[in-house]
Write a protein that holds these residues in place. Structure first.
Motif, PDB file in Angstrom:
ATOM      1  N   TYR A 262       0.839  -1.195   0.000  1.00 20.14           N
ATOM      2  CA  TYR A 262       0.000   0.000   0.000  1.00 20.14           C
ATOM      3  C   TYR A 262       0.874   1.244   0.000  1.00 20.14           C
ATOM      4  CZ  TYR A 262      -3.440  -3.371   1.753  1.00 20.14           C
ATOM      5  OH  TYR A 262      -4.249  -4.447   1.914  1.00 20.14           O
ATOM      6  N   PRO A 263       0.717   2.089  -1.009  1.00 24.48           N
ATOM      7  CA  PRO A 263       1.452   3.358  -0.953  1.00 24.48           C
ATOM      8  C   PRO A 263       0.861   4.211   0.171  1.00 24.48           C
ATOM      9  CG  PRO A 263       0.498   2.964  -3.141  1.00 24.48           C
ATOM     10  CD  PRO A 263      -0.114   1.972  -2.211  1.00 24.48           C
ATOM     11  N   LEU A 264       1.714   4.740   1.041  1.00 24.11           N
ATOM     12  CA  LEU A 264       1.223   5.563   2.147  1.00 24.11           C
ATOM     13  C   LEU A 264       1.399   7.045   1.833  1.00 24.11           C
ATOM     14  CD1 LEU A 264       2.565   3.620   5.282  1.00 24.11           C
ATOM     15  CD2 LEU A 264       0.271   3.574   4.304  1.00 24.11           C
ATOM     16  N   THR A 265       2.590   7.381   1.338  1.00 22.20           N
ATOM     17  CA  THR A 265       2.853   8.756   0.917  1.00 22.20           C
ATOM     18  C   THR A 265       3.672   8.652  -0.365  1.00 22.20           C
ATOM     19  OG1 THR A 265       4.998   9.004   1.981  1.00 22.20           O
ATOM     20  CG2 THR A 265       3.058   9.452   3.353  1.00 22.20           C
ATOM     21  N   ARG A 266       4.231   9.799  -0.774  1.00 24.30           N
ATOM     22  CA  ARG A 266       5.075   9.810  -1.961  1.00 24.30           C
ATOM     23  C   ARG A 266       6.312   8.909  -1.768  1.00 24.30           C
ATOM     24  NH1 ARG A 266       8.940  13.304  -3.428  1.00 24.30           N
ATOM     25  NH2 ARG A 266       8.765  14.323  -1.416  1.00 24.30           N
ATOM     26  N   MET A 267       6.783   8.832  -0.521  1.00 19.22           N
ATOM     27  CA  MET A 267       8.042   8.144  -0.243  1.00 19.22           C
ATOM     28  C   MET A 267       7.879   6.764   0.395  1.00 19.22           C
ATOM     29  SD  MET A 267      10.719  10.320  -0.756  1.00 19.22           S
ATOM     30  CE  MET A 267      11.959  10.228   0.533  1.00 19.22           C
ATOM     31  N   GLU A 268       6.824   6.603   1.184  1.00 18.97           N
ATOM     32  CA  GLU A 268       6.735   5.374   1.969  1.00 18.97           C
ATOM     33  C   GLU A 268       5.608   4.463   1.498  1.00 18.97           C
ATOM     34  OE1 GLU A 268       6.571   8.376   3.686  1.00 18.97           O
ATOM     35  OE2 GLU A 268       8.602   8.501   4.494  1.00 18.97           O
ATOM     36  N   LYS A 269       5.896   3.174   1.640  1.00 16.08           N
ATOM     37  CA  LYS A 269       4.869   2.178   1.353  1.00 16.08           C
ATOM     38  C   LYS A 269       4.758   1.227   2.539  1.00 16.08           C
ATOM     39  CE  LYS A 269       5.185   1.912  -3.692  1.00 16.08           C
ATOM     40  NZ  LYS A 269       5.749   1.149  -4.810  1.00 16.08           N
ATOM     41  N   LEU A 270       3.566   0.668   2.685  1.00 15.10           N
ATOM     42  CA  LEU A 270       3.372  -0.357   3.706  1.00 15.10           C
ATOM     43  C   LEU A 270       3.400  -1.703   2.994  1.00 15.10           C
ATOM     44  CD1 LEU A 270       2.693  -0.813   6.761  1.00 15.10           C
ATOM     45  CD2 LEU A 270       0.328  -1.112   6.022  1.00 15.10           C
ATOM     46  N   TYR A 271       4.308  -2.567   3.437  1.00 14.88           N
ATOM     47  CA  TYR A 271       4.439  -3.892   2.829  1.00 14.88           C
ATOM     48  C   TYR A 271       3.876  -4.934   3.784  1.00 14.88           C
ATOM     49  CZ  TYR A 271       7.694  -1.609  -0.373  1.00 14.88           C
ATOM     50  OH  TYR A 271       8.259  -0.771  -1.301  1.00 14.88           O
ATOM     51  N   GLN A 272       2.935  -5.710   3.307  1.00 10.94           N
ATOM     52  CA  GLN A 272       2.472  -6.842   4.108  1.00 10.94           C
ATOM     53  C   GLN A 272       3.253  -8.053   3.630  1.00 10.94           C
ATOM     54  OE1 GLN A 272      -1.836  -6.828   3.799  1.00 10.94           O
ATOM     55  NE2 GLN A 272      -1.958  -5.506   5.600  1.00 10.94           N
ATOM     56  N   ILE A 273       3.944  -8.652   4.573  1.00  9.60           N
ATOM     57  CA  ILE A 273       4.853  -9.753   4.223  1.00  9.60           C
ATOM     58  C   ILE A 273       4.523 -10.948   5.109  1.00  9.60           C
ATOM     59  CG2 ILE A 273       7.278 -10.466   4.181  1.00  9.60           C
ATOM     60  CD1 ILE A 273       7.983  -7.491   3.724  1.00  9.60           C
ATOM     61  N   GLN A 274       4.253 -12.059   4.461  1.00  6.40           N
ATOM     62  CA  GLN A 274       3.806 -13.240   5.204  1.00  6.40           C
ATOM     63  C   GLN A 274       4.838 -14.357   5.067  1.00  6.40           C
ATOM     64  OE1 GLN A 274       0.277 -15.497   3.768  1.00  6.40           O
ATOM     65  NE2 GLN A 274      -0.702 -14.539   5.528  1.00  6.40           N
ATOM     66  N   LEU A 275       5.247 -14.946   6.182  1.00  5.33           N
ATOM     67  CA  LEU A 275       6.138 -16.099   6.095  1.00  5.33           C
ATOM     68  C   LEU A 275       5.375 -17.195   5.357  1.00  5.33           C
ATOM     69  CD1 LEU A 275       7.970 -16.324   9.529  1.00  5.33           C
ATOM     70  CD2 LEU A 275       8.192 -14.653   7.721  1.00  5.33           C
ATOM     71  N   VAL A 276       6.041 -17.822   4.411  1.00  7.33           N
ATOM     72  CA  VAL A 276       5.348 -18.766   3.529  1.00  7.33           C
ATOM     73  C   VAL A 276       4.903 -20.018   4.288  1.00  7.33           C
ATOM     74  CG1 VAL A 276       5.639 -20.253   1.512  1.00  7.33           C
ATOM     75  CG2 VAL A 276       6.490 -17.885   1.462  1.00  7.33           C
TER      76      VAL A 276
END
Lengths: 266, 292, 357
Positions: free
Chosen positions: B28-42
């Motif tokens: 998810y883009p949060l701002t121009r610079m930052e994104k939120l990454y959802q990362i799941q252990l497989v």
């Protein structure tokens, strides 16, 4: 031809690249042809559309321009501007392109007409003060060395194709020289610019018992005042030190400073 | 006769270079610079066993590109279903900015110390963040909100440069539902901004003025995340308000290369940020040379 | 500890018995411009190459336990170009397939390994790359003659009491052997040796006493951790910083400097990538730089100070001993003549300057 490769899911284009030479020996380009073992991999990474040392065809449709050599004539400036217009990325390839290289040695003579006469006699030739690429156009990336180191170019081009940032080592040659467990050239009574020169060559010359000549230019924060003390303590004359520092042009600013202090013309 | 020394079987320590295989499930883009990454252990088993505390970090690896430390920004109850808030600023994060859902990455950790939210139970909690400092702060915020009844007064103070740089703004309404004071301030106004403009210290001063000094002295803990300049000023104010130094917690940023106390890149004086930190109480910070 | 004595002529037998293994020891690399011999550790095939009378090697033996460059893992990419993100496989290889004999280590270098063990094999994450190499090492120590720059005596590392299999002290025509491992014990069973008698005990002790007198360089370590803290802002640091070349030579030759950086590199055909560990030095410009460009130690003197801080204060705090073994290599290799005894003396002197105020 552009294949659709991906890396970690990110599409990676195979850019069209062209090689150009201004005043130079073309030795840097030859370096790329050396070591055939990795040549095919290199060609899978980029599409070479112009490379005088290796192919007959020459296209002007390219994205990355590798320019070897320094500028010694007005027409070279024009050529370079055209390259800049066309290329998305201009890479200065080798010490001549980055600093003027061996060619810029003539800049130390005040009377360039005299130099011309000494070298070419009465042969009519246009030659001006030697300039690096950055004196004429904006350069996006510099690859240092006389000659360049093929392994380093491969690393940089891979990073460039992947869209990575390019980092040059921030430390001097000594770091790599010690990792090769060489005897310090100063212990053998030889001058060496390793302590102030940007690394990345894997201490190529010192590993062959040749003191560094500074072809890659100064490391960031090179301690040049301490270098002068080191040379003086070992009885290496300032002339000898300056000869070395002047050889490839990377230390031009410092040499000018030293000469000014001595009251010599720049 | 000669003696052929035998090669011994491998020593233990197999986890040193071990990383969990994980997948980027959402970006998810949060701002121009930052994104939120959802990362799941497989691996579901690994995901379940991945237990961390708020404030701890993981090493995120993009094979061939690089590996870097990031504070976990999600709540610990999510286990190995992590959220990382990442600014595209270095080589690795700029490449990460280009990868999409489904990309397989490596995760190792969790590493380091955590904000001791369990020790803050029964107390007032001040959570203060400047800029990207909200990323490591969000994990203790969520932790505290999830067990809200165990804490006294809870206040969140967050300052950013511009309104457009505010992170997690979609969550503020939800945070407020948990009976918390939430004050947001920006350095520079932008059209449409209704909130206060100024320095984070001004809001903190107001909050302190409203409070009682005996509560600060006896039953308040503070968590501060942000750029070094900011938390020096913030911590000075908290100390002046008599919050005990050992109850002020900060998270320090350093560039770890191993996360395991072996590479020395994150050392401050002689302390490893990756082992003894990244969360330090302010007493330790005062004892560290060059910490901030 | 068990002791044995054997004739110096038996050493070649000992070497021969071990010679089916890879042996690394001090060899002569050349001479400097004044005709002085220069030594370094290298693979030895013949005992004639082994110079056990070496004063000090230029570099430590660390390339054999903490290589300057080491592959940490290899990634292999599958379904390259499939567009679904692509999967990869990570392979870790510690790279140890055969034991190594280190023949002729001085006490300083043996103590260096003991110190490294504490930080690299201890804690929550023991480093298996180092651990594998250590577990497969057979160490034959050898007595030394203190060089003018050696200050191991000050650091308490002038003798090794553990961390070796066998330690040999040369007593003219004899070797006095200290045995620490069953492997070394069985090794000595294969050569002609005997238990030392009291006369040999005394010869050994006389030799140890004589060695004491040979030390020229000293470092006063009393209260050093506190003095380093108190003199954190001392101006001498700036003076040393002006000389420092930020070249990392001191760290590269040091037997205990273990800091590193990690770099990853993708093959040109994108099928594989490598993660490489490279020994780094806290004196290098970007050692403490973080993403975005901030550098926590931008000036050379802050980096130099940090180096002393870690060696002489931080490690003491963590392990109750200094990380420096007093081998003097850093000072010998430093082109700017930055030596540990002088730096520490100058920091102590700045304390005395205040005392005069």
């Amino acid at each position: 031809m552009t294949t659709n490769k991906t890396f970690l899911g990110v599409p990676v284009a195979r850019p069209k690249v062209a090689f150009f030479e201004l005043s130079s020996c073309e030795g840097c380009q030859l370096q790329l042809l050396n070591n055939e073992a990795t040549l095919l991999d290199f060609l899978s990474l980029v599409e070479v559309v112009r490379f005088r040392e290796g192919m007959k065809e020459a296209s002007d449709d390219y994205e990355i321009a590798f320019v070897e050599g320094s500028i010694t004539r007005r027409d070279e400036e024009e050529r370079l501007r055209v390259i800049r217009e066309q290329a998305k990325v201009v890479v200065a390839l080798g010490s001549c392109a980055c600093f003027g290289g061996v060619n810029q040695l003539k800049n130390r003579f005040n009377d360039l007409e005299w130099v011309k006469k000494e070298v070419y006699g009465s042969f009519p030739i246009e030659t001006q003060k030697v300039k690096p690429l950055s004196a004429v156009i904006k350069v996006d990336l510099e690859i240092y060395g006389c000659p360049i180191k093929k392994e380093e170019v491969e690393r940089i081009v891979t990073a460039l194709v992947l869209g990575e940032q390019i980092h040059h080592p921030q430390y001097p040659v000594c770091m790599e020289c010690k990792a090769r467990e060489n005897i310090c050239l100063f212990d053998l009574g030889e001058p060496c610019l390793g302590p102030v020169t940007r690394a990345g060559c894997d201490a190529w010359c010192p590993s062959n018992r040749l003191g560094c000549w500074g072809c890659r230019g100064p490391a960031p924060e090179a301690n040049l005042s301490q270098l002068q003390i080191i040379m003086a303590e070992r009885g290496i004359s300032q002339e000898r030190m300056i000869d070395r520092l002047e050889c490839f042009g990377g230390f031009a600013a410092f040499v000018a400073e030293v000469k000014e202090k001595k009251g010599e013309p720049k | 006769m000669t003696t052929n020394l035998e090669c011994l079987p491998p020593v233990s320590g197999g986890e040193f270079e071990y990383s969990y295989k994980a997948e980027i499930t959402n970006v998810y883009p949060l701002t121009r610079m930052e994104k939120l990454y959802q990362i799941q252990l497989v691996d579901p088993m690994e995901r379940e066993r991945f237990i961390f505390r708020p404030g701890q970090f993981v090493m995120l690896e993009l094979p061939g590109i690089g590996e870097a430390p990031f504070s976990i920004t999600s709540s610990p109850v999510r286990h190995g279903d992590l959220e990382l808030c990442i600014r595209a600023v270095g080589n690795m994060t700029m490449f990460l900015d280009r990868v999409g859902r489904g990309t397989r990455v490596g995760i190792s950790g969790p590493f380091g110390t955590h904000f001791p939210v369990e020790r803050m139970e029964g107390e007032d909690v001040l959570l203060i963040a400047g800029g990207l400092g909200i990323a490591p702060l969000r994990s203790p915020i969520l932790s505290v909100l999830e067990t809200r009844s165990r804490y006294g007064q809870v206040d969140i103070i967050y300052g950013a440069r511009r309104p457009s740089e505010l992170l997690f703004d979609y969550e503020y309404a939800m945070w407020r539902q948990f009976d918390v004071g939430l004050d947001i301030i920006v350095d520079r106004e932008e059209p449409g901004w209704q909130g206060p403009v100024g320095l984070i210290t001004e809001i903190l001063k107001e909050r302190i003025a409203k409070g009682q000094s005996d509560r600060f002295r006896e039953r308040t803990s503070a968590i501060v995340c942000g750029p070094p300049v900011m938390f020096r000023f913030v911590c000075d104010l908290l100390i002046a308000a008599q919050v005990p130094v050992e109850k002020i917690f900060v998270s320090l940023e350093r560039r770890m290369h191993c996360g395991r106390g072996k590479c020395c890149r994150c050392n401050i004086g002689s302390t490893y940020t990756c082992l003894d930190g990244p969360v330090f109480d302010y007493w330790s910070v005062l004892n560290l040379k060059e910490a901030i | 500890m068990l002791f044995k004595v054997f004739a110096a002529s038996e050493l070649s037998r000992l070497f021969e018995i071990l010679s089916v293994n890879r042996i690394v020891g001090p060899v002569k690399k050349g001479e400097d411009q004044h005709g002085r011999s220069l030594y370094d550790f290298d693979v030895v095939h013949d005992i004639a190459e082994l110079h056990l009378d070496y004063g000090q090697t230029i570099h430590s033996a660390k390339n054999y336990f903490l290589p300057y460059r080491e592959n940490l893992c290899t990634f292999t990419f599958q379904d390259e170009g499939s567009g679904d993100g692509g999967d990869w496989h990570k392979e870790v290889d510690y790279g140890v397939y055969a034991p190594l004999v280190l023949f002729g280590l001085h006490p300083c270098d043996i103590n260096a390994l003991n110190k490294l063990d504490k930080v690299l094999l201890g804690g929550r994450y023991p480093n298996p790359f180092y651990g594998e190499k250590r577990a497969n090492m057979f160490i034959v120590g050898h007595s030394c003659s203190p060089q003018p720059f050696c200050f191991c005596k000050s650091m308490g590392t002038d003798s090794a009491i553990r961390g070796f299999d066998l330690f040999l002290t040369r007593m003219d025509d004899l070797y006095f052997a200290e045995i620490l491992s069953p492997r070394a014990f069985h090794l000595l069973e294969q050569i002609d040796c005997h238990d030392p008698d009291s006369r040999e005990h005394h010869r050994y002790m006389d030799l140890m006493e004589a060695k004491e007198a040979l030390y020229v360089a000293h470092v006063d370590t009393s209260d050093l951790t506190k003095i380093l803290d108190l003199e954190f802002q001392a101006s001498v640091w700036q003076e040393w910083g002006q000389k420092c070349l930020s070249c990392g030579t001191c760290a590269q030759v040091c037997p205990t400097c273990y800091c590193y950086g990690v770099e990853e590199q993708v093959d040109m055909d994108f099928t594989r990538a490598h993660k490489e560990k490279r020994l780094y030095s806290c004196n290098l410009l970007d050692f403490a730089a973080v993403a975005g460009g901030h550098n926590f130690r931008p000036e050379s003197h802050t980096r130099l100070k940090y180096r002393y801080y870690h060696k002489h204060r931080g490690f003491v705090e963590a392990f109750e001993e200094s990380l420096c073994v007093g081998c003097g290599r850093c000072g010998q290799s430093c082109l700017a003549h930055i030596t540990v005894p002088e730096v520490i003396a100058s920091v102590r002197a700045s304390k005395e300057e205040h005392d005069d105020d």
